[in-house]
Motif scaffolding. Sequence first.
Motif, PDB file in Angstrom:
ATOM      1  N   GLN A   1     -12.774 -18.159   4.645  1.00 20.09           N
ATOM      2  CA  GLN A   1     -12.324 -16.795   4.349  1.00 20.09           C
ATOM      3  C   GLN A   1     -13.454 -15.655   4.927  1.00 20.09           C
ATOM      4  OE1 GLN A   1      -9.059 -17.447   0.745  1.00 20.09           O
ATOM      5  NE2 GLN A   1     -11.275 -16.598   0.272  1.00 20.09           N
ATOM      6  N   THR A   2     -14.536 -16.212   4.603  1.00 17.01           N
ATOM      7  CA  THR A   2     -15.784 -15.399   5.157  1.00 17.01           C
ATOM      8  C   THR A   2     -15.770 -15.269   6.587  1.00 17.01           C
ATOM      9  OG1 THR A   2     -17.162 -15.954   3.339  1.00 17.01           O
ATOM     10  CG2 THR A   2     -18.413 -15.288   5.233  1.00 17.01           C
TER      11      THR A   2
ATOM     12  N   ARG B   1      -3.215  -2.204  16.121  1.00 13.32           N
ATOM     13  CA  ARG B   1      -4.005  -2.435  14.852  1.00 13.32           C
ATOM     14  C   ARG B   1      -3.284  -2.589  13.543  1.00 13.32           C
ATOM     15  NH1 ARG B   1      -9.317  -0.546  15.313  1.00 13.32           N
ATOM     16  NH2 ARG B   1      -9.758   0.761  17.321  1.00 13.32           N
ATOM     17  N   ARG B   2      -4.117  -2.777  12.596  1.00 13.73           N
ATOM     18  CA  ARG B   2      -3.551  -3.096  11.306  1.00 13.73           C
ATOM     19  C   ARG B   2      -2.933  -1.882  10.980  1.00 13.73           C
ATOM     20  NH1 ARG B   2      -6.495  -3.852   5.501  1.00 13.73           N
ATOM     21  NH2 ARG B   2      -4.645  -4.437   4.485  1.00 13.73           N
ATOM     22  N   LEU B   3      -1.565  -2.164  10.098  1.00 12.30           N
ATOM     23  CA  LEU B   3      -0.884  -1.050   9.607  1.00 12.30           C
ATOM     24  C   LEU B   3      -0.707   0.068  10.511  1.00 12.30           C
ATOM     25  CD1 LEU B   3      -2.575  -1.038   6.185  1.00 12.30           C
ATOM     26  CD2 LEU B   3      -0.287  -1.732   6.452  1.00 12.30           C
TER      27      LEU B   3
ATOM     28  N   TRP C   1     -13.779 -20.418   0.865  1.00 11.79           N
ATOM     29  CA  TRP C   1     -14.535 -19.181   0.515  1.00 11.79           C
ATOM     30  C   TRP C   1     -15.128 -19.189   2.029  1.00 11.79           C
ATOM     31  CZ3 TRP C   1     -17.112 -19.198  -4.985  1.00 11.79           C
ATOM     32  CH2 TRP C   1     -16.143 -18.974  -6.034  1.00 11.79           C
TER      33      TRP C   1
ATOM     34  N   GLN D   1     -12.412 -11.011  12.038  1.00 14.91           N
ATOM     35  CA  GLN D   1     -11.629  -9.840  12.299  1.00 14.91           C
ATOM     36  C   GLN D   1     -12.598  -8.688  12.546  1.00 14.91           C
ATOM     37  OE1 GLN D   1      -9.909 -10.410   8.091  1.00 14.91           O
ATOM     38  NE2 GLN D   1      -8.160  -9.709   9.004  1.00 14.91           N
ATOM     39  N   THR D   2     -13.749  -8.475  12.024  1.00 11.74           N
ATOM     40  CA  THR D   2     -14.519  -7.420  12.163  1.00 11.74           C
ATOM     41  C   THR D   2     -15.143  -7.587  13.708  1.00 11.74           C
ATOM     42  OG1 THR D   2     -15.398  -7.748   9.741  1.00 11.74           O
ATOM     43  CG2 THR D   2     -16.677  -6.558  11.413  1.00 11.74           C
TER      44      THR D   2
ATOM     45  N   ARG E   1     -13.031  -1.624  19.822  1.00  5.56           N
ATOM     46  CA  ARG E   1     -13.970  -0.083  19.896  1.00  5.56           C
ATOM     47  C   ARG E   1     -14.694  -0.213  21.284  1.00  5.56           C
ATOM     48  NH1 ARG E   1     -15.662  -1.724  15.090  1.00  5.56           N
ATOM     49  NH2 ARG E   1     -17.638  -1.398  15.912  1.00  5.56           N
TER      50      ARG E   1
ATOM     51  N   LEU F   1      -5.809 -11.918  12.010  1.00  2.06           N
ATOM     52  CA  LEU F   1      -6.022 -10.588  12.255  1.00  2.06           C
ATOM     53  C   LEU F   1      -5.511  -9.504  11.517  1.00  2.06           C
ATOM     54  CD1 LEU F   1      -6.656 -10.548  16.255  1.00  2.06           C
ATOM     55  CD2 LEU F   1      -8.652 -10.372  14.610  1.00  2.06           C
TER      56      LEU F   1
ATOM     57  N   VAL G   1       0.662  -1.099   0.037  1.00  6.77           N
ATOM     58  CA  VAL G   1       0.103  -0.018  -0.032  1.00  6.77           C
ATOM     59  C   VAL G   1       0.716   1.230  -0.026  1.00  6.77           C
ATOM     60  CG1 VAL G   1      -1.972  -1.017   1.099  1.00  6.77           C
ATOM     61  CG2 VAL G   1      -0.262   0.138   2.541  1.00  6.77           C
TER      62      VAL G   1
ATOM     63  N   TRP H   1     -12.955 -13.120   7.949  1.00  4.30           N
ATOM     64  CA  TRP H   1     -13.205 -11.828   8.072  1.00  4.30           C
ATOM     65  C   TRP H   1     -14.144 -11.294   8.969  1.00  4.30           C
ATOM     66  CZ3 TRP H   1     -15.605  -9.128   2.989  1.00  4.30           C
ATOM     67  CH2 TRP H   1     -15.471  -7.759   3.006  1.00  4.30           C
TER      68      TRP H   1
ATOM     69  N   LEU I   1     -12.204  -6.034  16.026  1.00  2.00           N
ATOM     70  CA  LEU I   1     -12.206  -4.703  15.911  1.00  2.00           C
ATOM     71  C   LEU I   1     -13.542  -3.991  16.856  1.00  2.00           C
ATOM     72  CD1 LEU I   1     -11.185  -3.496  12.312  1.00  2.00           C
ATOM     73  CD2 LEU I   1      -9.804  -3.788  14.150  1.00  2.00           C
ATOM     74  N   ASP I   2     -14.842  -4.969  16.817  1.00  7.18           N
ATOM     75  CA  ASP I   2     -16.038  -4.596  17.437  1.00  7.18           C
ATOM     76  C   ASP I   2     -15.439  -4.448  18.839  1.00  7.18           C
ATOM     77  OD1 ASP I   2     -17.337  -4.221  15.186  1.00  7.18           O
ATOM     78  OD2 ASP I   2     -18.424  -6.135  15.467  1.00  7.18           O
TER      79      ASP I   2
END
Lengths: 563, 563
Positions: free
Chosen positions: A421-422, A533-535, A418, A428-429, A436, A479, A303, A425, A432-433
């Motif tokens: 992978q779902t 966190r990411r990046l 798939w 991961q979400t 926060r 993650l 990126v 994701w 993050l929840d």
Amino acid sequence: MGDNTGSTPSWEDLARDKRERLAAKIPTEWRLKELPTTDSVIDFPRASGLLSATEIGITETSASSLVADLAAGRLKSVNVVLAFCKRAAIAQQLTNCMLEFDTEMALARAKVLDEYHAQHGKPVGPLHGLPVSLKDQLHVKGLETSMGYIAWLGKPATKESVLTTLLRQAGAVFYTKTSVPQTLMVGETFNNIVGLTTNPRNKNWSPGGSSGGEGALLALRGSCLGVGTDIGGSIRIPAAFNSLYGIRPCHGRLPYAGMANSMAGQETIPSVVGPLGHSAADLRLFMKAVLAQKPWLYDSKTVPLPWRQEIEDETLVKIKTKTLNIGFYETDGMALPHPPILRAIKEAVEKLKQAGHNVVPWTPYKHDVPYYLLKELDKADAGADLHRDISASGEPAIDLIKNYVYRHTKQLGNNEVWDLQTQKWRYQTEYLDQWREFEATTLGPGAELDAIIAPVAPTAAVRHGKYRYYGYTGVLNMLDFTSVVVPVGFADKDRDVPNTGYVPVSELDSDVQAEYDPEAYHGAPTAVQVIGRRLSEEKTLAIAEELGRLLHSQKTGPSVRAL
Amino acid sequence: MGDNTGSTPSWEDLARDKRERLAAKIPTEWRLKELPTTDSVIDFPRASGLLSATEIGITETSASSLVADLAAGRLKSVNVVLAFCKRAAIAQQLTNCMLEFDTEMALARAKVLDEYHAQHGKPVGPLHGLPVSLKDQLHVKGLETSMGYIAWLGKPATKESVLTTLLRQAGAVFYTKTSVPQTLMVGETFNNIVGLTTNPRNKNWSPGGSSGGEGALLALRGSCLGVGTDIGGSIRIPAAFNSLYGIRPCHGRLPYAGMANSMAGQETIPSVVGPLGHSAADLRLFMKAVLAQKPWLYDSKTVPLPWRQEIEDETLVKIKTKTLNIGFYETDGMALPHPPILRAIKEAVEKLKQAGHNVVPWTPYKHDVPYYLLKELDKADAGADLHRDISASGEPAIDLIKNYVYRHTKQLGNNEVWDLQTQKWRYQTEYLDQWREFEATTLGPGAELDAIIAPVAPTAAVRHGKYRYYGYTGVLNMLDFTSVVVPVGFADKDRDVPNTGYVPVSELDSDVQAEYDPEAYHGAPTAVQVIGRRLSEEKTLAIAEELGRLLHSQKTGPSVRAL
């Protein structure tokens, strides 16, 4: 299995030939008359008599300091490179940590750089003249990339990896490619080419893996800055087991294009590339040097995110004003770490608290989910890719990998992948929840959770063949969080008594705990990881650096022991 | 196929029930007494007599201007929302562009926002009170997400997509979810629920797809800003076919977490989400509004990249100083575009040259490779995912999708998919190599290629059932480059004469060319796409905006025709 008489060489022949070619790369005068018989060889290079005082000084200087001296013309690259080549040759004889070694090539490049500096009065880039060791996944023109596969031997690279090109552009000098386990997919380092890589602090321990050659070489100061990769802990485990710093940058931060890999094209959990070194500052030097070459112009997966000095600076203000919010956990609920690791976490937490920061327990969010998903994903191709490259030469699979991939017989279908992978994701979400939610409730409105302190592995530097549970590192690959390993101390048989009252929650937990033996692990390096966190490389490195400072674990030489 | 007598309703019953429920959402007083019989209905809303002059004014105002008026309290959200709901109801009756519609819900939310503004004297966020239309992939609590699958009907969402939450947080008001083709995987819009969505400029043309409902609704100004998704052109094709602006942001720029999708978990070519609208400025408003909510704190696939004003500003300086370097191509060598599209490219190039910028031909790099890879990837699960959701209700596959997925019978193995993913990455890297090479040689040392102008589709707004070649859009999904669609003009039977001398290079090329008919396409919108590197949304939007300005294609009302 092999064929010793016909025209096709056996895998044993090919391995022997490679070992001989590698050994021949060490000049006679650098060969050790006698190998030490002690368990630890960590202090041997200094005492070997092969290194001059100047060379000892150079090899025990930080990379950041070396590049400053090289840029200013106070040091010549040929001298720095020569010193590291000599010390690396010693490290190789002590721990078997390399798969490639080329002093001649390195010195020729160093000479060119010195001439450039003499002529122009300035460095070619931020790593001008600095030797950098590479895990044997990066292609360097003229060198072999075997990655521990015998079938890959004998094919010198004709094209370089993007990271190789950019490091070269920044002024780095290449002299070695370090050993890895066959397939890369385990946390220790053994292959059928050079055999076992050992931990310099105790030959009975593993240097970790898969970047284990880097771990051993760096621990012996045969390198000041090395490149590893991490798909489930392969940078962080060797860093932790060798009392080093190591960063797992996030996917897309550094360029991976054009590197060799196992299971190339597997993108569910992408392997990432990053540095191992002796300090957080040296890791930052590496990150900044590579990002300054704009890797996103070369690798579309990288990126376009230059080093964000403003984020580092904001973090430094928080550090200075003692306003960091740090979470921590001692266990992920899947496998309780050994007593030395629990103590390491406690020490890290204590130091941060004493410094005035806000340190609060973090509840790991359903770490059974990534464990399950990673186990399922292991089945994706039922080991077909690994098997292909192992069997191409007729070599056998190493014991460490046998149980890992050969237990699966049926590949997953695309819809099953798939679906995984779902689920990944979604996990991961949800993580993050929780992050926060934690900020809003536990920390209060507007507050930010700056990092989480956690174990890297359930054990200190592990005994050979005993690495069992990758959950502490693997969850962060899933993650895609930033993680920086900070060395803490060393296992101590007197302080780290077995956890006799503990009731394991599972067979895994029981197995991991049963591996603890205070005598066997006495003196083994311990570490924690600082998770962001990411990046968030700028921020997480700054916090890791501060934690290291607070722990007084900034090492000044390879033999410094916290015991 | 269905069962009209028993307790299980047939798919036809379920579809009819949905159509009736949807129709009932349009208040009697907004129902058209008579539908126009003309091919074009683009001018109908104004003339319908259902909209007051104020409502016409509101619905023909830019989103940027509306949010400014809403924020300042010069407009009330209830009035703006009501105007768009009325016009959307008309658009629905004319083109069949919706799958959900809820004026009541929208007005209730608008009222809350107006009250907030009255009480606090300020907007809740950058989209305060603005109605935003959503493709039927975003979950909105209480509304159905069918995505054109009958089996998904009747299940109101209980959890919202991240983007829904963030748009709401920014102040947006939801009132409709727009139609899509069954499966989403084609460039036109037809499903067994509401049937065919037509192009407002000519009922014989498609509005494009898969965000075709958005295209038709926006063209009729039943929306000022809409959300689409793009896995092979699904934002860009409807934008091009309806004389709109549309951006395909790069993977990771905007949050996709928690959205419905076909082939969920397929990550080889990730679908991306982005806005369609009436100007580049409105697209920018949307991007900035979402990024201001820090989507990376909610969706781990979103990179922490706020709107980079400095990059936009640098681009504006290049625009002002006439120093842009722009590449262009008329054909990708796979399928020659129709004469109206070739003319659109020429006009765009000419305008940029006249303005003083450096515009040079770009050679598309091996566009047969992505075409081959995309065709192979189609086979991954041999349509199992799509087939599952189609057949769950007993409905048949639509014609458009039949040839797309049902021609494959054998799934690819994981190693085959990994190999395709490796080839894809290599192709991406090689494309960047050519980009740098072009800069170094054609443009000169230090120069930067700022953007590339290319066709969006080989045809102007296509006749129903005739969309054949996705290569012009698909290559950018594979490269993960930024792309912004800029409307250029309209096909003209007198100026765009068939290319009679052309010798096709393939059956595909021949088929595409054979579809051109000057009479049938007369007046169909044409467009180009402005292509930038990965994650270059700030720069690429600025260049697209300037190109639009130069082309004088900034539309002031739905009926403005360049002919």
